[in-house]
Design a protein around this motif. Structure first.
Motif, PDB file in Angstrom:
ATOM      1  N   ASN A 270       5.388  -1.796  -0.333  1.00 21.12           N
ATOM      2  CA  ASN A 270       5.278  -1.069  -1.590  1.00 21.12           C
ATOM      3  C   ASN A 270       4.008  -0.232  -1.588  1.00 21.12           C
ATOM      4  N   PHE A 271       4.165   1.060  -1.760  1.00 20.27           N
ATOM      5  CA  PHE A 271       3.021   1.987  -1.768  1.00 20.27           C
ATOM      6  C   PHE A 271       3.114   2.864  -3.016  1.00 20.27           C
ATOM      7  N   PRO A 272       2.918   2.299  -4.194  1.00 19.09           N
ATOM      8  CA  PRO A 272       3.165   3.034  -5.443  1.00 19.09           C
ATOM      9  C   PRO A 272       2.219   4.211  -5.657  1.00 19.09           C
ATOM     10  N   PHE A 273       1.126   4.241  -4.917  1.00 21.95           N
ATOM     11  CA  PHE A 273       0.118   5.293  -5.081  1.00 21.95           C
ATOM     12  C   PHE A 273       0.418   6.530  -4.231  1.00 21.95           C
ATOM     13  N   LEU A 274       1.398   6.471  -3.358  1.00 26.67           N
ATOM     14  CA  LEU A 274       1.694   7.615  -2.496  1.00 26.67           C
ATOM     15  C   LEU A 274       2.595   8.609  -3.222  1.00 26.67           C
ATOM     16  N   HIS A 275       2.114   9.842  -3.365  1.00 25.81           N
ATOM     17  CA  HIS A 275       2.928  10.907  -3.952  1.00 25.81           C
ATOM     18  C   HIS A 275       4.098  11.212  -3.014  1.00 25.81           C
ATOM     19  N   GLU A 276       5.196  11.690  -3.582  1.00 27.30           N
ATOM     20  CA  GLU A 276       6.377  11.952  -2.744  1.00 27.30           C
ATOM     21  C   GLU A 276       6.087  12.955  -1.634  1.00 27.30           C
ATOM     22  N   SER A 277       5.084  13.804  -1.833  1.00 24.53           N
ATOM     23  CA  SER A 277       4.739  14.790  -0.800  1.00 24.53           C
ATOM     24  C   SER A 277       4.056  14.156   0.419  1.00 24.53           C
ATOM     25  N   CYS A 278       3.751  12.845   0.340  1.00 27.28           N
ATOM     26  CA  CYS A 278       3.259  12.129   1.529  1.00 27.28           C
ATOM     27  C   CYS A 278       4.396  11.923   2.529  1.00 27.28           C
ATOM     28  N   ASP A 279       5.630  12.130   2.055  1.00 26.17           N
ATOM     29  CA  ASP A 279       6.822  12.080   2.919  1.00 26.17           C
ATOM     30  C   ASP A 279       6.988  10.741   3.629  1.00 26.17           C
ATOM     31  N   VAL A 280       6.749   9.661   2.896  1.00 23.44           N
ATOM     32  CA  VAL A 280       6.992   8.315   3.417  1.00 23.44           C
ATOM     33  C   VAL A 280       8.016   7.650   2.507  1.00 23.44           C
ATOM     34  N   SER A 281       9.048   7.089   3.096  1.00 22.66           N
ATOM     35  CA  SER A 281      10.063   6.402   2.300  1.00 22.66           C
ATOM     36  C   SER A 281      10.165   4.942   2.719  1.00 22.66           C
ATOM     37  N   VAL A 282      10.551   4.100   1.767  1.00 20.79           N
ATOM     38  CA  VAL A 282      10.833   2.699   2.068  1.00 20.79           C
ATOM     39  C   VAL A 282      12.253   2.425   1.589  1.00 20.79           C
ATOM     40  N   GLU A 283      13.128   2.199   2.540  1.00 15.71           N
ATOM     41  CA  GLU A 283      14.524   1.911   2.213  1.00 15.71           C
ATOM     42  C   GLU A 283      14.959   0.685   3.002  1.00 15.71           C
ATOM     43  N   ASP A 284      15.458  -0.324   2.282  1.00  8.66           N
ATOM     44  CA  ASP A 284      15.847  -1.590   2.909  1.00  8.66           C
ATOM     45  C   ASP A 284      14.688  -2.151   3.747  1.00  8.66           C
ATOM     46  N   ASN A 285      13.499  -1.991   3.196  1.00  7.85           N
ATOM     47  CA  ASN A 285      12.243  -2.484   3.785  1.00  7.85           C
ATOM     48  C   ASN A 285      11.883  -1.855   5.127  1.00  7.85           C
ATOM     49  N   CYS A 286      12.426  -0.696   5.386  1.00  6.88           N
ATOM     50  CA  CYS A 286      12.042   0.078   6.568  1.00  6.88           C
ATOM     51  C   CYS A 286      11.143   1.220   6.106  1.00  6.88           C
ATOM     52  N   VAL A 287       9.894   1.213   6.584  1.00  5.57           N
ATOM     53  CA  VAL A 287       8.930   2.260   6.225  1.00  5.57           C
ATOM     54  C   VAL A 287       9.051   3.363   7.269  1.00  5.57           C
ATOM     55  N   GLU A 288       9.368   4.558   6.810  1.00  6.15           N
ATOM     56  CA  GLU A 288       9.508   5.642   7.792  1.00  6.15           C
ATOM     57  C   GLU A 288       9.196   7.008   7.192  1.00  6.15           C
ATOM     58  N   PRO A 289       8.909   7.977   8.087  1.00  2.00           N
ATOM     59  CA  PRO A 289       8.900   7.863   9.544  1.00  2.00           C
ATOM     60  C   PRO A 289       7.506   7.487  10.062  1.00  2.00           C
ATOM     61  N   LEU A 290       7.427   6.394  10.803  1.00  2.11           N
ATOM     62  CA  LEU A 290       6.158   5.960  11.370  1.00  2.11           C
ATOM     63  C   LEU A 290       6.241   5.945  12.899  1.00  2.11           C
ATOM     64  N   TYR A 291       5.288   6.606  13.538  1.00  4.17           N
ATOM     65  CA  TYR A 291       5.181   6.523  14.995  1.00  4.17           C
ATOM     66  C   TYR A 291       4.468   5.227  15.350  1.00  4.17           C
ATOM     67  N   LYS A 292       5.105   4.433  16.164  1.00  2.00           N
ATOM     68  CA  LYS A 292       4.563   3.130  16.582  1.00  2.00           C
ATOM     69  C   LYS A 292       4.234   2.240  15.388  1.00  2.00           C
ATOM     70  N   HIS A 293       5.041   2.352  14.339  1.00  2.00           N
ATOM     71  CA  HIS A 293       4.878   1.529  13.128  1.00  2.00           C
ATOM     72  C   HIS A 293       3.505   1.739  12.503  1.00  2.00           C
ATOM     73  N   LEU A 294       2.924   2.915  12.699  1.00  2.00           N
ATOM     74  CA  LEU A 294       1.503   3.096  12.406  1.00  2.00           C
ATOM     75  C   LEU A 294       1.152   4.468  11.841  1.00  2.00           C
ATOM     76  N   VAL A 295       1.600   5.530  12.489  1.00  2.00           N
ATOM     77  CA  VAL A 295       1.188   6.895  12.141  1.00  2.00           C
ATOM     78  C   VAL A 295       2.268   7.571  11.299  1.00  2.00           C
ATOM     79  N   ASN A 296       1.866   8.135  10.162  1.00  2.00           N
ATOM     80  CA  ASN A 296       2.779   8.929   9.339  1.00  2.00           C
ATOM     81  C   ASN A 296       3.125  10.196  10.122  1.00  2.00           C
ATOM     82  N   ILE A 297       4.342  10.267  10.625  1.00  2.00           N
ATOM     83  CA  ILE A 297       4.733  11.374  11.509  1.00  2.00           C
ATOM     84  C   ILE A 297       4.611  12.718  10.798  1.00  2.00           C
ATOM     85  N   ASN A 298       4.953  12.762   9.513  1.00  2.00           N
ATOM     86  CA  ASN A 298       4.905  14.032   8.768  1.00  2.00           C
ATOM     87  C   ASN A 298       3.486  14.452   8.405  1.00  2.00           C
TER      88      ASN A 298
END
Length: 431
Positions: A270-298
């Protein structure tokens, strides 16, 4: 010179600050912590629900908790937990360890306590992407916005309960409680309790409450049935398929009358502080898009420390931070967004082919050594020794099959590959 915002002063945030503070390319490190003290999930409070500021209580710590992994693999690579005659520690000792770590590395003075992050939003600066972070000082209610070059998201993932969709749960006639709000067993005195989930907390608490309840029903879908001998008032059942009034119906057709449904069903990212323009989504507990589960690709100037689970957590935080800081200072260059996206999509396909669900996107377990090696190789930094994953696997097996006594085992690391374990007075060397 970079200005860095670290969100959260739990173990991941402290580890991030520790490495950033000695990095020559970093000029400023602000650690924003909603609570009044450092430690994140290791802070115990009897308060549940919401705090004095109307914010959700962060910690899920219960009073009797002791670590479910030995201290020998719970320290940081450059800062182990001090020697003692026990391997499994109470939460207060882990909290004291984190305070020791923060003081040793001069982190505490960089933490802004009682500072609630409200909004993180990217913007374009004259020479690249920047971030505006808006946070409220809970002491005086004043909000302000500051500009940073990098964002380290370290807010943990054991604070937002996952409530499963069990038919009839909303109409259940008894009490419903999630382990996030569990503190002491006395709340269940005299009640028949259905415990849903047999992860570390579910197993531990189910055993603990047998001392005050007439009947505990532990519902789970573990592939391997635990060999632990439970008290006579605890029975194991397959998944609960529905609740009908006060009756729980299970996958095998059996039924139980229960007074309490106790959900030990895990947590949501849960990242309630991230604006939608951060381009990170959490769906079915999958945080994406993350490179190596770490870097926000966008937006590669944002990283997430500590997303993978079933890992050697503090050591993994340290490796992730070292990896990311080396990308910041130019030791190596992150792949292009296209290459990172391709890597992420390929990893998802490969994991799905091996039977992982989307909800298990960040589960490591047997994959953790390969994950650590991939980070260390790309960043040209020191990998984690194999002994820590070996101990983790060994202790996890002992947890499952000897829940009552496994915390009496004592471990000692001999070298990067070898360890010894003393169990019931017997010493065994393993590698």
């Amino acid at each position: 010179m970079a200005r860095v915002c670290v969100i959260g002063a739990g173990a991941a945030g402290l580890c991030s600050a520790r490495h950033l503070l000695v990095e020559p390319s970093v000029a400023q490190v602000d650690v924003l912590e909603q609570g009044a003290q450092l430690g994140g999930t290791w802070v115990y409070t009897e308060t549940v629900g919401y705090d004095d500021f109307g914010l959700p209580i962060h910690t899920s710590m219960y009073k009797s908790l002791r670590t479910n992994l030995p201290k020998e693999i719970m320290g940081f690579p450059d800062f182990p937990i001090p020697e003692s005659d026990k391997s499994y520690l109470p939460a207060k000792d882990m909290l004291a360890f984190l305070q020791l770590y923060a003081d040793k590395h001069g982190i505490t003075q960089h933490i802004k306590f009682k500072h609630h992050v409200q909004l993180v939003i990217p913007k374009q600066g004259p020479s690249g992407e920047l971030w505006d972070v808006t946070y409220k000082n809970l002491n005086n209610g004043v909000s302000e916005t500051k500009e940073y070059d990098y964002i380290f998201v370290c807010n943990g993932h054991y604070n937002t309960p996952f409530i499963p969709n069990i038919p009839g749960l909303k109409k259940f006639q008894g009490d419903v409680l999630h382990s996030h709000d569990y503190r002491v067993p006395e709340v269940f005195t005299g009640k028949r309790v259905l415990v849903v989930g047999a992860g570390p907390s579910g197993m531990d608490i189910a055993l603990e409450i047998t001392s005050v309840t007439p009947r505990v029903v532990l519902s789970h879908h573990l592939k391997e049935q635990p060999k632990t001998v439970f008290p006579d008032n605890l029975v194991q059942k397959p998944d609960v398929v529905r609740l009908d009034g006060s009756t729980a119906v299970f996958q095998d057709g059996s039924q139980e009358e229960v007074d309490v449904v106790f959900l030990c069903t895990g947590y949501l990212y849960n990242f309630p502080f991230l604006h939608e323009s951060c381009d990170v989504s959490v769906e079915d507990n999958c945080v994406e898009p993350l490179y190596k589960h770490l870097v926000n690709i966008n937006h590669p100037s944002m990283c997430f420390i500590g997303v993978p689970y079933y890992v050697c957590a503090f050591s993994m935080f340290d490796l992730q931070v070292r990896y990311y800081v080396r990308s910041m200072n130019g030791t190596f260059k992150l792949p292009s967004s296209e290459e990172m996206t391709e890597h992420w999509e390929e990893e998802k396909k490969e994991r799905a082919a091996r039977g992982y669900t989307k909800r298990q996107a960040h589960m490591m377990g047997p994959d953790q050594e390969r994950y650590y090696a991939s980070l260390a190789t790309e960043a040209q930094t020191k990998n984690l020794p194999s002994v820590i994953t070996k101990i983790r696997e060994e202790s996890s097996i002992r947890f499952l099959h000897n829940l009552k006594n496994y915390r009496q085992d004592v471990y000692k690391i001999i070298d990067d590959d070898t360890y010894e374990i003393i169990s019931n007075g017997t010493r065994e060397i393993l590698c």
